[in-house]
Design a protein around this motif. Structure first.
Motif, PDB file in Angstrom:
ATOM      1  N   VAL A  17       0.844  -1.193   0.000  1.00  0.00           N
ATOM      2  CA  VAL A  17       0.000   0.000   0.000  1.00  0.00           C
ATOM      3  C   VAL A  17       0.882   1.246   0.000  1.00  0.00           C
ATOM      4  CG1 VAL A  17      -1.996  -1.055   1.129  1.00  0.00           C
ATOM      5  CG2 VAL A  17      -0.163  -0.083   2.526  1.00  0.00           C
ATOM      6  N   GLY A  18       0.367   2.331  -0.579  1.00  0.00           N
ATOM      7  CA  GLY A  18       1.093   3.592  -0.621  1.00  0.00           C
ATOM      8  C   GLY A  18       1.044   4.299   0.724  1.00  0.00           C
ATOM      9  N   ARG A  19       2.188   4.729   1.204  1.00  0.00           N
ATOM     10  CA  ARG A  19       2.294   5.427   2.488  1.00  0.00           C
ATOM     11  C   ARG A  19       3.325   6.531   2.360  1.00  0.00           C
ATOM     12  NH1 ARG A  19       1.057   1.435   6.508  1.00  0.00           N
ATOM     13  NH2 ARG A  19      -1.119   1.011   6.096  1.00  0.00           N
ATOM     14  N   HIS A  20       3.324   7.411   3.354  1.00  0.00           N
ATOM     15  CA  HIS A  20       4.445   8.334   3.490  1.00  0.00           C
ATOM     16  C   HIS A  20       5.222   7.942   4.732  1.00  0.00           C
ATOM     17  CE1 HIS A  20       2.105  10.728   0.615  1.00  0.00           C
ATOM     18  NE2 HIS A  20       3.289  11.136   0.226  1.00  0.00           N
ATOM     19  N   ARG A  25      19.101   8.589   7.608  1.00  0.00           N
ATOM     20  CA  ARG A  25      20.352   8.213   6.963  1.00  0.00           C
ATOM     21  C   ARG A  25      21.486   8.821   7.753  1.00  0.00           C
ATOM     22  NH1 ARG A  25      19.933   7.035   1.443  1.00  0.00           N
ATOM     23  NH2 ARG A  25      18.206   5.598   1.198  1.00  0.00           N
ATOM     24  N   LYS A  26      22.613   8.145   7.769  1.00  0.00           N
ATOM     25  CA  LYS A  26      23.796   8.716   8.381  1.00  0.00           C
ATOM     26  C   LYS A  26      24.756   9.083   7.270  1.00  0.00           C
ATOM     27  CE  LYS A  26      27.120   8.074  12.050  1.00  0.00           C
ATOM     28  NZ  LYS A  26      27.930   7.101  12.783  1.00  0.00           N
ATOM     29  N   ILE A  27      25.042  10.369   7.162  1.00  0.00           N
ATOM     30  CA  ILE A  27      25.929  10.863   6.116  1.00  0.00           C
ATOM     31  C   ILE A  27      27.171  11.402   6.803  1.00  0.00           C
ATOM     32  CG2 ILE A  27      26.140  12.402   4.135  1.00  0.00           C
ATOM     33  CD1 ILE A  27      23.880  10.342   3.897  1.00  0.00           C
ATOM     34  N   LYS A  28      28.289  10.761   6.573  1.00  0.00           N
ATOM     35  CA  LYS A  28      29.511  11.080   7.306  1.00  0.00           C
ATOM     36  C   LYS A  28      29.186  11.020   8.787  1.00  0.00           C
ATOM     37  CE  LYS A  28      31.415  13.260   3.324  1.00  0.00           C
ATOM     38  NZ  LYS A  28      31.340  14.457   2.512  1.00  0.00           N
ATOM     39  N   ARG A  29      29.278  12.131   9.516  1.00  0.00           N
ATOM     40  CA  ARG A  29      28.971  12.026  10.946  1.00  0.00           C
ATOM     41  C   ARG A  29      27.652  12.708  11.285  1.00  0.00           C
ATOM     42  NH1 ARG A  29      33.742  14.144  14.131  1.00  0.00           N
ATOM     43  NH2 ARG A  29      32.623  13.258  15.900  1.00  0.00           N
ATOM     44  N   ARG A  30      26.870  13.008  10.277  1.00  0.00           N
ATOM     45  CA  ARG A  30      25.589  13.678  10.536  1.00  0.00           C
ATOM     46  C   ARG A  30      24.432  12.721  10.282  1.00  0.00           C
ATOM     47  NH1 ARG A  30      24.557  18.560   7.033  1.00  0.00           N
ATOM     48  NH2 ARG A  30      22.815  18.819   8.449  1.00  0.00           N
ATOM     49  N   TYR A  31      23.454  12.830  11.134  1.00  0.00           N
ATOM     50  CA  TYR A  31      22.220  12.096  10.889  1.00  0.00           C
ATOM     51  C   TYR A  31      21.275  12.970  10.095  1.00  0.00           C
ATOM     52  CZ  TYR A  31      23.486   8.316  13.932  1.00  0.00           C
ATOM     53  OH  TYR A  31      24.107   7.240  14.475  1.00  0.00           O
ATOM     54  N   VAL A  32      20.660  12.404   9.109  1.00  0.00           N
ATOM     55  CA  VAL A  32      19.737  13.141   8.270  1.00  0.00           C
ATOM     56  C   VAL A  32      18.386  12.446   8.341  1.00  0.00           C
ATOM     57  CG1 VAL A  32      19.253  13.886   5.912  1.00  0.00           C
ATOM     58  CG2 VAL A  32      21.591  13.876   6.744  1.00  0.00           C
ATOM     59  N   LEU A  33      17.361  13.255   8.517  1.00  0.00           N
ATOM     60  CA  LEU A  33      16.005  12.725   8.552  1.00  0.00           C
ATOM     61  C   LEU A  33      15.266  13.256   7.331  1.00  0.00           C
ATOM     62  CD1 LEU A  33      13.603  11.366  10.087  1.00  0.00           C
ATOM     63  CD2 LEU A  33      13.260  13.563  11.212  1.00  0.00           C
ATOM     64  N   ILE A  34      14.707  12.368   6.586  1.00  0.00           N
ATOM     65  CA  ILE A  34      13.923  12.777   5.418  1.00  0.00           C
ATOM     66  C   ILE A  34      12.483  12.377   5.698  1.00  0.00           C
ATOM     67  CG2 ILE A  34      13.708  12.674   2.915  1.00  0.00           C
ATOM     68  CD1 ILE A  34      16.748  11.093   4.149  1.00  0.00           C
ATOM     69  N   GLU A  35      11.622  13.381   5.766  1.00  0.00           N
ATOM     70  CA  GLU A  35      10.234  13.121   6.128  1.00  0.00           C
ATOM     71  C   GLU A  35       9.342  13.081   4.904  1.00  0.00           C
ATOM     72  OE1 GLU A  35       9.672  16.477   8.795  1.00  0.00           O
ATOM     73  OE2 GLU A  35       9.511  15.038  10.450  1.00  0.00           O
ATOM     74  N   HIS A  36       8.199  12.452   5.088  1.00  0.00           N
ATOM     75  CA  HIS A  36       7.138  12.479   4.092  1.00  0.00           C
ATOM     76  C   HIS A  36       7.596  11.904   2.760  1.00  0.00           C
ATOM     77  CE1 HIS A  36       3.341  14.263   2.466  1.00  0.00           C
ATOM     78  NE2 HIS A  36       2.979  13.840   3.658  1.00  0.00           N
TER      79      HIS A  36
END
Ligand SMILES: [Zn+2]
Length: 79
Positions: A17-20, A25-36
């Motif tokens: 089913v389609g969801r958001h 992700r961890k990029i080098k030493r930074r955490y990245v949050l990608i929403e939606h």
């Protein structure tokens, strides 16, 4: 009609089913949050599927080619 309509999970054969969703992700030493992030999610086992276009946009986002919507501090604990 959803993009994922009629698709089945390649692991368990469950319906997708389609969801958001949110991606971490961890990029080098930074955490990245990608929403939606638009994804297909298996109703049975929860496996997430992403289209090539979405993955490309995610990659562009985390490599700074798109400006971040906002930045939040993520507390990190290590023992
Ligand atoms: Zn599944």
């Amino acid at each position: 009609m959803s993009f994922w309509e009629g698709e089945t999970c390649e692991y368990c054969g469950g319906p997708i089913v389609g969801r958001h969703v949110s991606l971490h992700r961890k990029i080098k030493r930074r955490y990245v949050l990608i929403e939606h992030v638009p994804a297909g999610v298996c109703k049975k086992c929860g496996t997430r599927y992403f289209t090539a276009n979405v993955l490309k946009t995610v990659e562009e986002s985390i490599h700074g080619r798109r400006p971040a919507e906002r930045e939040v501090l993520v507390p990190v604990y290590a023992l």
